[in-house]
Design an enzyme around this catalytic site. Structure first.
Site, PDB file in Angstrom:
ATOM      1  N   TYR A 151       3.544   2.729  -0.770  1.00  0.00           N
ATOM      2  CA  TYR A 151       4.665   2.713   0.644  1.00  0.00           C
ATOM      3  C   TYR A 151       4.756   1.787   1.507  1.00  0.00           C
ATOM      4  O   TYR A 151       5.770   1.712   2.318  1.00  0.00           O
ATOM      5  CB  TYR A 151       4.181   4.219   1.252  1.00  0.00           C
ATOM      6  CG  TYR A 151       4.086   5.357   0.307  1.00  0.00           C
ATOM      7  CD1 TYR A 151       4.524   5.447  -0.947  1.00  0.00           C
ATOM      8  CD2 TYR A 151       3.657   6.686   1.017  1.00  0.00           C
ATOM      9  CE1 TYR A 151       4.598   6.556  -1.525  1.00  0.00           C
ATOM     10  CE2 TYR A 151       3.545   7.708   0.261  1.00  0.00           C
ATOM     11  CZ  TYR A 151       4.112   7.654  -1.038  1.00  0.00           C
ATOM     12  OH  TYR A 151       3.937   8.906  -1.821  1.00  0.00           O
ATOM     13  N   LYS A 154      -3.043   6.184  -2.860  1.00  0.00           N
ATOM     14  CA  LYS A 154      -2.760   6.079  -4.366  1.00  0.00           C
ATOM     15  C   LYS A 154      -2.752   4.848  -4.936  1.00  0.00           C
ATOM     16  O   LYS A 154      -2.357   3.815  -4.317  1.00  0.00           O
ATOM     17  CB  LYS A 154      -1.511   6.846  -4.372  1.00  0.00           C
ATOM     18  CG  LYS A 154      -1.165   8.101  -3.875  1.00  0.00           C
ATOM     19  CD  LYS A 154       0.178   8.772  -3.960  1.00  0.00           C
ATOM     20  CE  LYS A 154       0.282   9.901  -3.138  1.00  0.00           C
ATOM     21  NZ  LYS A 154       0.906   9.623  -2.066  1.00  0.00           N
ATOM     22  N   HIS A 188      -1.244   7.327  -8.840  1.00  0.00           N
ATOM     23  CA  HIS A 188       0.168   7.772  -8.422  1.00  0.00           C
ATOM     24  C   HIS A 188       1.214   8.140  -9.311  1.00  0.00           C
ATOM     25  O   HIS A 188       1.786   9.085  -9.188  1.00  0.00           O
ATOM     26  CB  HIS A 188       0.541   6.458  -7.666  1.00  0.00           C
ATOM     27  CG  HIS A 188       1.742   6.654  -6.765  1.00  0.00           C
ATOM     28  ND1 HIS A 188       1.876   5.822  -5.430  1.00  0.00           N
ATOM     29  CD2 HIS A 188       2.532   7.699  -6.613  1.00  0.00           C
ATOM     30  CE1 HIS A 188       3.004   6.362  -4.919  1.00  0.00           C
ATOM     31  NE2 HIS A 188       3.348   7.146  -5.667  1.00  0.00           N
TER      32      HIS A 188
END
Ligand SMILES: NC(=O)c1ccc[n+]([C@@H]2O[C@H](COP(=O)([O-])OP(=O)(O)OC[C@H]3O[C@@H](n4cnc5c(N)ncnc54)[C@H](OP(=O)(O)O)[C@@H]3O)[C@@H](O)[C@H]2O)c1
Length: 323
Positions: free
Chosen positions: A55, A84, A117
């Site tokens: 992210y 993740k 992930h």
């Protein structure tokens, strides 16, 4: 424990708050928004924060959490933080380095939960989505069981309190569960889950194995331009959902979140808006009837917003199986 927060016990004895704050945002939104929103979320009462290496906002999320620790709002142990492992770090010798990069950005000693992930490994390197000269994503080939063993080592090293997976189908989960010498079971599987794709079969499977299902996209996702068909139905505009919301005098978003809690799903809710963040925490203040739950179950159409079609030829593409 904060009374507003109900927790679910994971299969390793740790507890996860049933509502989590999602921190994914499009690249074009300034990262400073994430700092602000995460602080608001903690002030509003969120204790579970979902993030990821990919992210690219872990520095900002860490800053926000540490500032709320510094001003006495929370202690580190009050926060349940998820990160993740990104797909370019699946090779066993790279797994811990991805977690260490996250920890460094966060300025934390540990994460509460570390997830694989996605089961689809990508070529190692700097790029999140490595591409060849034709623009095709470059895959890698790593045995998922070997990735899991490296995850177990992260837990043993004290860098992650709990470990789990994300975007795995039931066959991939079963493969981990049946791995000879398995040391730790995945505590959860984080997947897209909402009234249009309620994951009934995967949820039943996870429950039978004492694995918590964590729902992302519970509000219909952010409809990310890169990977969501912009013509897909807007979940929070669904007429049945809206009618039920009107009847129960709650917003469609709250109904969509409450639905998940009442079926034993841990649910994530993303927003950068103060009013929405404060509203979403009210999910604990009301209940849906059995009848309401049936109406919402009836909306299921196995519709996936984030089907990652561009990777559908990956050998570990998870969404081709029924569940
Ligand atoms: N594991 C994975 O592969 C994966 C994939 C995707 C997401 N996730 C995680 O799951 C989190 C949640 O998923 P998501 O980010 O796709 O979005 P989401 O939680 O489904 O939220 C979608 C949108 O709903 C709107 N919203 C939120 N609260 C609302 C309210 N009270 N009333 C009306 N609208 C409201 C917001 O849009 P507006 O602000 O524009 O109103 C928000 O962007 C992510 O942030 C991330 O942490 C994980």
């Amino acid at each position: 424990m904060n009374s507003k927060h109900q927790y679910v016990e994971l299969n390793d004895g740790h507890f996860i708050p049933r509502l989590g704050f999602g921190t994914y945002k499009p690249q074009e939104v300034p990262n400073s928004k994430t700092i602000e929103a995460t602080k608001i979320a903690i002030e509003a009462g969120f204790r579970h924060i979902d993030c990821a290496y990919a992210y690219q906002v872990e520095e900002e999320v860490g800053l926000a959490i540490r500032s709320k620790i510094a001003d006495g709002t929370v202690k580190r142990e009050d926060i349940f933080y998820t990160s993740k492992l990104w797909s370019t770090f699946h090779r066993p010798e790279l797994v811990q380095s991805c977690l260490e990069k996250s920890l460094k950005k966060l300025n934390f000693d540990y994460v509460d939960l570390y997830l694989i992930h996605s089961p689809m490994e990508l070529k190692p390197g700097e790029e999140l989505f490595p591409k060849d000269e034709n623009g095709k994503t470059i895959y890698d080939h790593v045995d998922l069981c070997a990735v899991w063993e490296a995850m177990e080592k992260c837990k043993d090293a004290g860098l992650a309190k709990s470990i789990g997976v994300s975007n795995f189908n039931h066959r991939q989960l079963e493969m981990i569960l049946n791995k000879p010498g398995l040391k730790y079971k995945p505590v959860c599987n984080q997947v897209e889950c909402h009234v249009y794709h309620n994951q009934r079969k995967l949820l039943d499977f996870c429950k039978s194995k004492d694995i918590v299902l964590v729902a992302y996209g519970a509000l219909g996702t952010q409809r990310y331009k890169e990977c969501v068909d912009q013509n897909s139905p807007v979940l929070l505009d669904d007429p049945v959902l809206c009618a039920l919301a009107k009847k129960r005098k709650r917003s469609p978003a709250l109904i969509a979140l409450r639905y998940q809690l009442q079926r034993g799903v841990v649910v994530l809710a993303q927003s950068l808006k103060e009013n929405e963040i404060k509203e979403n925490i009210q999910v604990f203040d009301f209940e849906l009837t059995e009848e309401d739950m049936k109406v919402l179950d009836g909306l299921n159409r196995n519709f996936c917003y984030v089907a990652m079609q561009f990777m559908s030829d990956h050998p570990n593409y998870p969404f081709a199986d029924e569940y």
